[in-house]
Scaffold this active site. Structure first.
Site, PDB file in Angstrom:
ATOM      1  N   HIS A  78       0.957  -1.309   0.142  1.00  0.00           N
ATOM      2  CA  HIS A  78       0.118   0.140   0.015  1.00  0.00           C
ATOM      3  C   HIS A  78       0.803   1.119   0.124  1.00  0.00           C
ATOM      4  CE1 HIS A  78      -3.127  -2.750   2.196  1.00  0.00           C
ATOM      5  NE2 HIS A  78      -2.950  -3.093   1.043  1.00  0.00           N
ATOM      6  N   HIS A 236      -9.445  -2.236  -4.138  1.00  0.00           N
ATOM      7  CA  HIS A 236      -8.382  -2.592  -3.269  1.00  0.00           C
ATOM      8  C   HIS A 236      -7.372  -3.381  -4.022  1.00  0.00           C
ATOM      9  CE1 HIS A 236      -6.099  -2.794   0.299  1.00  0.00           C
ATOM     10  NE2 HIS A 236      -5.690  -4.025  -0.102  1.00  0.00           N
ATOM     11  N   ASP A 240      -3.117  -2.971  -4.536  1.00  0.00           N
ATOM     12  CA  ASP A 240      -2.259  -4.230  -4.517  1.00  0.00           C
ATOM     13  C   ASP A 240      -1.398  -4.157  -5.730  1.00  0.00           C
ATOM     14  OD1 ASP A 240      -2.827  -4.494  -1.808  1.00  0.00           O
ATOM     15  OD2 ASP A 240      -4.326  -6.312  -2.428  1.00  0.00           O
ATOM     16  N   HIS A 263      -1.695 -11.176  -5.266  1.00  0.00           N
ATOM     17  CA  HIS A 263      -0.261 -10.737  -5.058  1.00  0.00           C
ATOM     18  C   HIS A 263       0.672 -11.673  -5.930  1.00  0.00           C
ATOM     19  CE1 HIS A 263      -0.930  -7.645  -2.187  1.00  0.00           C
ATOM     20  NE2 HIS A 263      -1.437  -8.409  -1.372  1.00  0.00           N
TER      21      HIS A 263
END
Ligand code: UDP
Ligand code: ZN
Length: 314
Positions: A78, A236, A240, A263
């Site tokens: 972040h 969100h 990422d 991720h």
């Protein structure tokens, strides 16, 4: 020609580590041109430096973790997304713990912190990585690709078999600091209640709470304040993605498309880009020093990259 940027003065914040659950102080300091983003961890009386680049990634499970030897820095994504989106090339990020503080679970605190520090334009040209051929990585029904585009464009889709999420698609036609601050930075981390005990058992999510995570049971969002947007989840994931791809070390000119990302998929794309030198050019930044950050990832020497830069600029 883009100029490299750092922050105008030192700034600090303190918060809990999402996974370690301990309070951590983060101090951001200005850094010289061509430094890049460097984490500095005070550890056992020493100061260990960890460069924010793809090859330092040691884990992508529930967060992005970088390491140098035995020293790790977790949940960097972040903060890195905020630095990348505000086009801050050079900064030292000092931590007195193993993790970047999670703050409110998004990048909002970091955007505010960086704006409070102010931005300093450095007397050095900034390079970018321009995608010239597509690169794609797939894993069953999950897919990520990057192709040539103007600026940094993102098309992201998630699909969860959960009534509060379902399928969500979000498009960032061109990432700017304004678009990031307004549309992406406030979107919070999310997690499922049924996974919490397993996470705790494996030493994760110890700092997680309704203060910094959107928590879902099997039907609905448990946070009393609800969601910032119905599609906060996909936003969100974009946050990422920006942080994870910033580990390429340069601003990106290309269009990223993601289907059901996370991720590990983001990092697989970063590695695939690094391993496909024919798929990109470094533009701007006129000398080898400026281009060396990405060149160090690859088998290309700085000299070869500089020749390319000259060819681009001639
Ligand atoms: N997942 C999903 N839909 C999506 C993205 C992820 O159902 O659009 C699931 C995925 O299959 C996995 C879990 O969410 O079971 C966590 O995904 P991942 O580990 O990729 O996410 P990360 O925490 O690394 O971002
Ligand atoms: Zn996140």
């Amino acid at each position: 020609m883009r100029q490299q940027r750092t922050i105008a003065e030192k700034v600090s914040c303190t918060g809990l580590g999402l996974h370690c659950g301990m309070p951590v102080e983060l101090t951001l300091r200005p850094a010289r041109a061509n430094t890049g983003v460097v984490f500095v961890r005070r550890f056992a009386g020493e100061r260990v430096e960890i460069r924010a680049r793809a090859r330092a990634v040691c884990s992508t499970s529930h967060a992005t973790t970088l390491s140098s030897g035995r020293v790790r820095v977790s949940t960097v994504e972040h903060l890195l997304a905020a630095l990348h989106s505000l086009q801050i090339d050079n900064v030292r990020a000092e931590l007195d713990g193993p993790e970047v503080p999670v703050m409110e679970g998004s990048a909002l605190s970091f955007v505010r912190l960086l704006n409070a520090a102010g931005i300093y334009r450095q007397n050095a040209p900034g390079a970018s990585i321009r995608i010239v051929r597509p690169v794609e990585v797939s894993d069953g029904d999950r897919l990520i690709s990057i192709e040539p585009g103007h600026g940094f464009q993102i098309s992201y889709a998630v699909e969860f078999a959960h009534p509060a999420i379902g399928r969500q698609e979000f498009e960032v036609p061109r990432l700017t600091s304004e678009v990031f601050a307004r549309e992406i930075a406030p979107a919070r981390t999310f997690g499922f209640l049924e996974e919490v005990h397993e996470l705790w058992r494996t030493g994760l999510a110890r700092g997680g709470s309704l203060e910094n995570t959107v928590v879902l049971d099997d039907r609905r969002v448990l946070n009393p304040e609800g969601l910032l947007w119905p599609d906060e989840f996909v936003r969100h994931k974009i946050l990422d993605l920006i942080g994870d791809l910033s580990l390429l070390g340069l601003p990106i000119q290309g269009h990223v498309r993601v289907e059901r990302g996370g991720h590990s998929l983001h990092h697989r794309l970063a590695r695939a880009v690094i391993e496909s030198p024919e798929a990109w050019r470094i533009i701007g930044g006129v000398d080898g020093l400026v281009t060396s950050r990405l060149a160090r990832h690859t088998s290309r020497s700085v000299g070869e990259t500089s020749d390319e830069v000259r060819a681009q600029n001639s």
